[in-house]
Scaffold this active site. Structure first.
Site, PDB file in Angstrom:
ATOM      1  N   HIS A   1     -20.355  77.337 -20.389  1.00 49.13           N
ATOM      2  CA  HIS A   1     -21.287  76.363 -20.817  1.00 49.13           C
ATOM      3  C   HIS A   1     -21.021  75.027 -20.502  1.00 49.13           C
ATOM      4  O   HIS A   1     -19.920  74.524 -19.992  1.00 49.13           O
ATOM      5  CB  HIS A   1     -21.514  76.190 -22.314  1.00 49.13           C
ATOM      6  N   HIS A   2     -22.246  74.352 -19.863  1.00 48.65           N
ATOM      7  CA  HIS A   2     -22.115  72.769 -19.068  1.00 48.65           C
ATOM      8  C   HIS A   2     -21.338  71.946 -19.936  1.00 48.65           C
ATOM      9  O   HIS A   2     -20.474  70.903 -19.422  1.00 48.65           O
ATOM     10  CB  HIS A   2     -23.278  72.405 -18.659  1.00 48.65           C
ATOM     11  N   CYS A   3     -21.349  72.042 -21.132  1.00 45.17           N
ATOM     12  CA  CYS A   3     -20.748  70.983 -22.367  1.00 45.17           C
ATOM     13  C   CYS A   3     -19.144  71.233 -22.098  1.00 45.17           C
ATOM     14  O   CYS A   3     -18.385  70.170 -22.472  1.00 45.17           O
ATOM     15  CB  CYS A   3     -21.182  71.256 -23.623  1.00 45.17           C
TER      16      CYS A   3
ATOM     17  N   SER B   1     -22.061  69.002 -16.394  1.00 43.49           N
ATOM     18  CA  SER B   1     -22.432  68.481 -17.707  1.00 43.49           C
ATOM     19  C   SER B   1     -22.878  66.996 -17.622  1.00 43.49           C
ATOM     20  O   SER B   1     -23.811  66.462 -17.893  1.00 43.49           O
ATOM     21  CB  SER B   1     -21.484  68.658 -19.039  1.00 43.49           C
TER      22      SER B   1
ATOM     23  N   ALA C   1     -17.705  71.686 -19.219  1.00 43.10           N
ATOM     24  CA  ALA C   1     -17.281  71.242 -17.932  1.00 43.10           C
ATOM     25  C   ALA C   1     -16.946  69.731 -17.762  1.00 43.10           C
ATOM     26  O   ALA C   1     -16.271  69.549 -16.912  1.00 43.10           O
ATOM     27  CB  ALA C   1     -18.335  71.255 -16.822  1.00 43.10           C
TER      28      ALA C   1
END
EC number: 2.3.1.20
Length: 446
Positions: free
Chosen positions: A128-130, A179, A132
């Site tokens: 998930h981009h969070c 993110s 990243a």
């Protein structure tokens, strides 16, 4: 426990109730040799994953350890049908992207893809981009390798800058700090949404189905273009991407305009910019110069990241606002990364290729990421399945854009700029200047 940033909290509060899969990003490594057994793989992953930040944590109001972490919930195994070629691999990658991450578990998955031709297999890391902001997909992939060196994808672009065009704010600081890139641009974009022109984009309604393709370019060819024109690898990649979207627009019978396409482009570790791609120009050199100049100008005037100063609820509202924008607001996301410092190996086997996977997040229907590995520069492309009927046109256009720039970078090609023409004019007698024919604006071979 680690405190959430404003951006992490904003995306958490604005989570798609239908679990739209587009917020996942990733990287794929193609490995030489036979695929390991499940037990072998489980042993290696269990040993290496637990030492990596965020891989055993979940996202709440802050990052917290996940009780009862079970590796088997994060590992998927698929086999390609024969012939196991690149097209089948791309379909498997798209399938992995369509599966949403479970927000109640650590936000990552590992896909083992067997059956590639040439006695090869692949490992796909999706996060998930969070995650990243602390650990990129490429860094995570590097940490799983035999030397477990998280610096394998450190900043080492190895592109010589030629004054005065060198740009210290090249968008190659890290591959997957997405993110920050996405959310910083989201906040900026939401603030500017009212002034965006209504344009028709090569994209339609967002769906959960995906397509994936890749374009490979020899790194030496990219370096030659950089040295010829005094630009960065980022500029070359964006110019090729511009040709790709211009090809799509022309294929659809649309006239490319100066305001046809915006691209989210990373400028540093905490901000992003939203320049227009110069699809209106057919001349590849003019496109390259325009991309370079806009990148420099946007980098100089870009303010500090809104994410560092925006209250959590305001950031969430801005993200919601962008999610409600018309699909044509932004159509592409361009990211880049340095090459690894060395050849990567996993379980004693050499990684032959590494492919980047950008997201198609929120209303960003088409994503293009760029990664340099070995002797190749790779464009990874994701798109909504139904909105990407012209994906092959996009791929063809990127290939054409690179081919045109490479041809123009040949030492036998002379480029005539305004400065060169003025200098030539001053060197001639006045009578000759008055009587000589005009100099062509393109190029001459000798």
């Amino acid at each position: 426990m680690a405190q959430l940033t404003a951006l992490d909290a904003g995306f958490l509060k604005s989570r798609d109730p239908e679990r739209h899969p587009g917020l996942a990003i990733g990287a794929v490594a193609v490995v030489n040799g036979a695929a390991p057994s499940y037990d072998q793989l489980k042993t290696v992953l269990t040993e290496r994953i637990k030492s990596i930040p965020r891989c055993t944590q979940v996202l709440a109001t802050e990052w917290i350890d996940y009780p009862g972490f079970d590796l088997t919930q994060h590992v998927r195994r698929v086999a390609l049908p024969r012939p196991g070629d690149e097209a089948e691999l791309f379909r498997a990658i798209a399938l992995a992207l369509e599966r949403p991450l479970d927000p109640d578990r650590p936000l990552w998955e590992c896909w083992i893809i067997e059956g590639l031709n040439g006695n090869r297999w692949a490992i796909l890391i999706k996060i998930h981009h969070c995650m990243a902001g602390a650990m990129s997909a490429a860094h995570l992939l590097a940490r799983l390798c035999d030397d477990a060196d998280g610096s394998a994808f450190a900043n080492n672009v190895d592109i010589k800058q030629i004054p005065p065009y060198g740009d210290a704010r090249s968008w190659a600081e890290t591959l997957w700090r997405m993110s920050v890139s996405i959310a910083g641009a989201v906040c900026t974009a939401a603030a500017r949404a009212v002034s965006w022109p209504a344009v028709t984009s090569p994209a339609g309604p967002v769906t959960t189905r995906r397509r994936y393709q890749a374009v490979r370019v020899p790194r030496d060819a990219v370096d030659a273009v950089c040295h010829k024109f005094g630009v960065t690898a980022n500029d070359v990649a964006l110019a090729a991407i511009t040709e790709g979207f211009r090809t799509v627009l022309l294929h659809r019978g649309q006239q490319p305009r100066a305001d046809s396409l915006r691209t989210l482009e990373k400028t540093d570790g905490s901000s992003a910019m939203l320049p227009y791609l110069p699809v209106e120009y057919d001349d590849p050199v003019r496109r390259l110069r325009t991309v370079h100049n806009r990148s420099q100008q946007s980098g100089r005037r870009q303010p500090d990241s809104l994410s560092d100063y925006t209250p959590l609820m305001l950031c969430a509202k801005m993200i919601h606002a962008l999610a409600r924008l018309p699909q044509q607001g932004i159509v592409t996301l361009a990211t880049s990364a340095p090459r690894p410092r060395h050849q990567l190996r996993l379980m004693g086997q050499k990684m032959d290729q590494v492919l980047p996977i950008p997201p198609t997040a929120l209303q960003l229907s088409t994503g293009i990421a760029v990664l340099s590995y070995g002797d190749e520069l790779v464009f990874g492309i994701t798109a909504d399945y139904d909105a990407a009927s012209e994906m092959q046109q996009l791929v063809n256009g990127i290939e054409l854009g690179m081919a045109r720039l490479v041809a123009l970078s040949d030492d036998s090609v002379l480029l005539f700029t305004k400065d060169r023409r003025k200098a030539s004019s001053r060197a001639l007698p006045s009578a000759a200047r008055r009587g000589r024919p005009s100099v062509p604006t393109a190029r001459a071979r000798h």
